[in-house]
Scaffold this motif. Structure first.
Motif, PDB file in Angstrom:
ATOM      1  N   ASP A 122       0.827  -1.214   0.000  1.00  0.00           N
ATOM      2  CA  ASP A 122       0.000   0.000   0.000  1.00  0.00           C
ATOM      3  C   ASP A 122       0.860   1.263   0.000  1.00  0.00           C
ATOM      4  N   LYS A 123       1.907   1.266   0.821  1.00  0.00           N
ATOM      5  CA  LYS A 123       2.807   2.425   0.858  1.00  0.00           C
ATOM      6  C   LYS A 123       3.534   2.583  -0.473  1.00  0.00           C
ATOM      7  N   ILE A 124       3.972   1.456  -1.043  1.00  0.00           N
ATOM      8  CA  ILE A 124       4.678   1.508  -2.327  1.00  0.00           C
ATOM      9  C   ILE A 124       3.787   2.109  -3.401  1.00  0.00           C
ATOM     10  N   LYS A 125       2.512   1.704  -3.436  1.00  0.00           N
ATOM     11  CA  LYS A 125       1.588   2.249  -4.433  1.00  0.00           C
ATOM     12  C   LYS A 125       1.380   3.742  -4.237  1.00  0.00           C
ATOM     13  N   LYS A 126       1.382   4.173  -2.985  1.00  0.00           N
ATOM     14  CA  LYS A 126       1.252   5.609  -2.682  1.00  0.00           C
ATOM     15  C   LYS A 126       2.448   6.379  -3.247  1.00  0.00           C
ATOM     16  N   TYR A 127       3.643   5.850  -3.024  1.00  0.00           N
ATOM     17  CA  TYR A 127       4.849   6.513  -3.534  1.00  0.00           C
ATOM     18  C   TYR A 127       4.886   6.482  -5.066  1.00  0.00           C
ATOM     19  N   LEU A 128       4.434   5.379  -5.642  1.00  0.00           N
ATOM     20  CA  LEU A 128       4.389   5.275  -7.100  1.00  0.00           C
ATOM     21  C   LEU A 128       3.442   6.310  -7.698  1.00  0.00           C
ATOM     22  N   LYS A 129       2.317   6.546  -7.059  1.00  0.00           N
ATOM     23  CA  LYS A 129       1.359   7.551  -7.539  1.00  0.00           C
ATOM     24  C   LYS A 129       1.977   8.945  -7.516  1.00  0.00           C
ATOM     25  N   GLU A 130       2.764   9.223  -6.471  1.00  0.00           N
ATOM     26  CA  GLU A 130       3.414  10.544  -6.376  1.00  0.00           C
ATOM     27  C   GLU A 130       4.459  10.698  -7.487  1.00  0.00           C
ATOM     28  N   ILE A 131       5.209   9.623  -7.761  1.00  0.00           N
ATOM     29  CA  ILE A 131       6.179   9.648  -8.861  1.00  0.00           C
ATOM     30  C   ILE A 131       5.459   9.847 -10.187  1.00  0.00           C
ATOM     31  N   GLN A 132       4.350   9.138 -10.363  1.00  0.00           N
ATOM     32  CA  GLN A 132       3.552   9.256 -11.588  1.00  0.00           C
ATOM     33  C   GLN A 132       3.031  10.683 -11.774  1.00  0.00           C
ATOM     34  N   ASN A 133       2.579  11.303 -10.693  1.00  0.00           N
ATOM     35  CA  ASN A 133       2.073  12.687 -10.774  1.00  0.00           C
ATOM     36  C   ASN A 133       3.175  13.664 -11.155  1.00  0.00           C
ATOM     37  N   ASP A 134       4.388  13.455 -10.639  1.00  0.00           N
ATOM     38  CA  ASP A 134       5.519  14.302 -11.027  1.00  0.00           C
ATOM     39  C   ASP A 134       5.794  14.166 -12.534  1.00  0.00           C
ATOM     40  N   TYR A 135       5.702  12.961 -13.028  1.00  0.00           N
ATOM     41  CA  TYR A 135       6.007  12.672 -14.436  1.00  0.00           C
ATOM     42  C   TYR A 135       4.985  13.287 -15.388  1.00  0.00           C
ATOM     43  N   LYS A 136       3.786  13.580 -14.886  1.00  0.00           N
ATOM     44  CA  LYS A 136       2.748  14.176 -15.730  1.00  0.00           C
ATOM     45  C   LYS A 136       3.080  15.617 -16.114  1.00  0.00           C
ATOM     46  N   ASN A 137       3.996  16.237 -15.360  1.00  0.00           N
ATOM     47  CA  ASN A 137       4.460  17.578 -15.722  1.00  0.00           C
ATOM     48  C   ASN A 137       5.235  17.491 -17.034  1.00  0.00           C
ATOM     49  N   LYS A 138       4.883  18.319 -18.002  1.00  0.00           N
ATOM     50  CA  LYS A 138       5.475  18.257 -19.343  1.00  0.00           C
ATOM     51  C   LYS A 138       6.992  18.392 -19.317  1.00  0.00           C
ATOM     52  N   GLU A 139       7.506  19.305 -18.525  1.00  0.00           N
ATOM     53  CA  GLU A 139       8.955  19.527 -18.488  1.00  0.00           C
ATOM     54  C   GLU A 139       9.679  18.362 -17.824  1.00  0.00           C
ATOM     55  N   VAL A 140       9.064  17.769 -16.802  1.00  0.00           N
ATOM     56  CA  VAL A 140       9.656  16.611 -16.139  1.00  0.00           C
ATOM     57  C   VAL A 140       9.732  15.439 -17.105  1.00  0.00           C
ATOM     58  N   LYS A 141       8.621  15.177 -17.784  1.00  0.00           N
ATOM     59  CA  LYS A 141       8.568  14.068 -18.742  1.00  0.00           C
ATOM     60  C   LYS A 141       9.588  14.268 -19.859  1.00  0.00           C
ATOM     61  N   GLN A 142       9.663  15.476 -20.386  1.00  0.00           N
ATOM     62  CA  GLN A 142      10.613  15.774 -21.466  1.00  0.00           C
ATOM     63  C   GLN A 142      12.051  15.556 -21.012  1.00  0.00           C
TER      64      GLN A 142
END
Length: 331
Positions: A158-178
């Motif tokens: 459960d904690k791992i999935k929480k951290y993964l969601k936060e990483i995923q949200n960071d990646y949704k930023n266009k500049e981060v993804k690029q």
């Protein structure tokens, strides 16, 4: 026999074309790959064929006006990501993250295997420096922090999935993804062809990659748009230029004019390239066909640019060479 009037008209048209366009022609295999890649950059920018660029047999003419107004560095980055992004390890990593977040019932072995792969790829030095660069620009991302949290809580799904969601949200930023995609592409694709320049110069590893590309490739190109003549002649296209760029950054092609002067007549280096050819060489990876895992191929059938483009977009050719194991091949 053509009249004097018609001859003068043709000369004026040629001079007008020369003033408005840069012209290059097919040459060596790597340069030809660069031309194909450069045209893909132009196509991705929605440049108009026969207006912004003109293809005639082995010749390519590019509008100076179009180059001047375009964000060439961003177009280059976008083209690299369009070409290689989907198959990059970073793209695969975030597909695994999404899979783990959404998967309800998953075997422990599969879960651990994917988590180990995610930790491995997001802990690489290039991704770490990419995150540091983004943070220095004020982006509040916590990718590395969350990777460390995952390492500490590997038994708590459960904690791992929480951290993964936060990483995923960071990646949704266009500049981060690029940035993260380009960090991966830089070292796994571009560095097969050139290095020690721009964002691939080790001293620039923590700098903004678009700014570094601009300084090394876009700015010099735009600086010659109004230039009429210079001290040097480009060894590839013959253009007169005031820039003394060499091909040191190119693998198996470049000559270091600073350290290998004995290779030149009277130790006087003269193998310089113009900023346009410099930019074209930077585009060479885009001209290659990607086959399987990290295999890059270029078909150098150079009867004409159109035929060269057609051959390097051939699905039939891709299928015929998928069994090859070389890192990259030249045909």
């Amino acid at each position: 026999m053509a009249s004097k009037k018609s001859t003068n008209k043709n000369v004026k048209e040629e001079n007008s074309l020369e003033n408005k366009y840069f012209k290059v022609s097919l040459d060596t295999f790597l340069y030809n790959a660069g031309i194909v890649g450069f045209i893909q950059v132009l196509e991705n920018s929605k440049a108009e064929k026969d207006k912004d660029y003109i293809i005639e047999g082995e010749n390519l003419s590019v509008s100076k006006k179009f180059l001047k107004k375009s964000d060439l560095s961003q177009l280059y980055i976008d083209s690299m990501i369009k070409k290689f992004g989907d198959k990059s390890t970073i793209s695969e990593t975030f597909k695994n993250i999404e899979y783990l977040i959404n998967k309800k019932d998953i075997e422990e072995d599969e879960f651990n295997e994917k988590i180990d792969a995610i930790i491995y790829y997001l802990s690489s030095a290039s991704i770490k420096t990419g995150c540091e660069t983004l943070q220095s620009k004020g982006l509040k991302i916590k990718i590395q922090e969350n990777i460390n949290n995952i390492k500490k809580n590997k038994k708590d799904v459960d904690k791992i999935k929480k951290y993964l969601k936060e990483i995923q949200n960071d990646y949704k930023n266009k500049e981060v993804k690029q940035t993260l995609l380009m960090k991966n592409i830089m070292y796994n694709k571009i560095r097969l062809f050139w290095e020690n320049k721009s964002f691939l110069l080790p001293a620039n590893s923590k700098n903004d990659l678009k700014e570094e590309f601009y300084k090394s490739f876009e700015e010099p190109l735009k600086s010659i748009i109004e230039e009429t003549k210079g001290k040097y002649n480009c060894i590839t296209c013959g253009m007169e230029t005031s820039n003394d760029m060499d091909t040191t950054f190119l693998f198996e092609v470049g000559v270091d004019t600073g350290r290998k002067k004995s290779a030149f007549w009277n130790c006087n280096p003269d193998s310089f390239i113009c900023p346009l050819c410099n930019f074209i060489y930077a585009c060479s990876p885009i001209g290659f066909i990607e086959i399987g895992n990290n295999n890059l191929v270029f078909v150098n059938y150079n009867d004409s640019i159109e035929y060269l483009m057609k051959m390097n977009a051939s699905e039939e050719f891709k299928e015929n060479i998928k069994s090859k194991n070389e890192k990259y091949l030249f045909y």
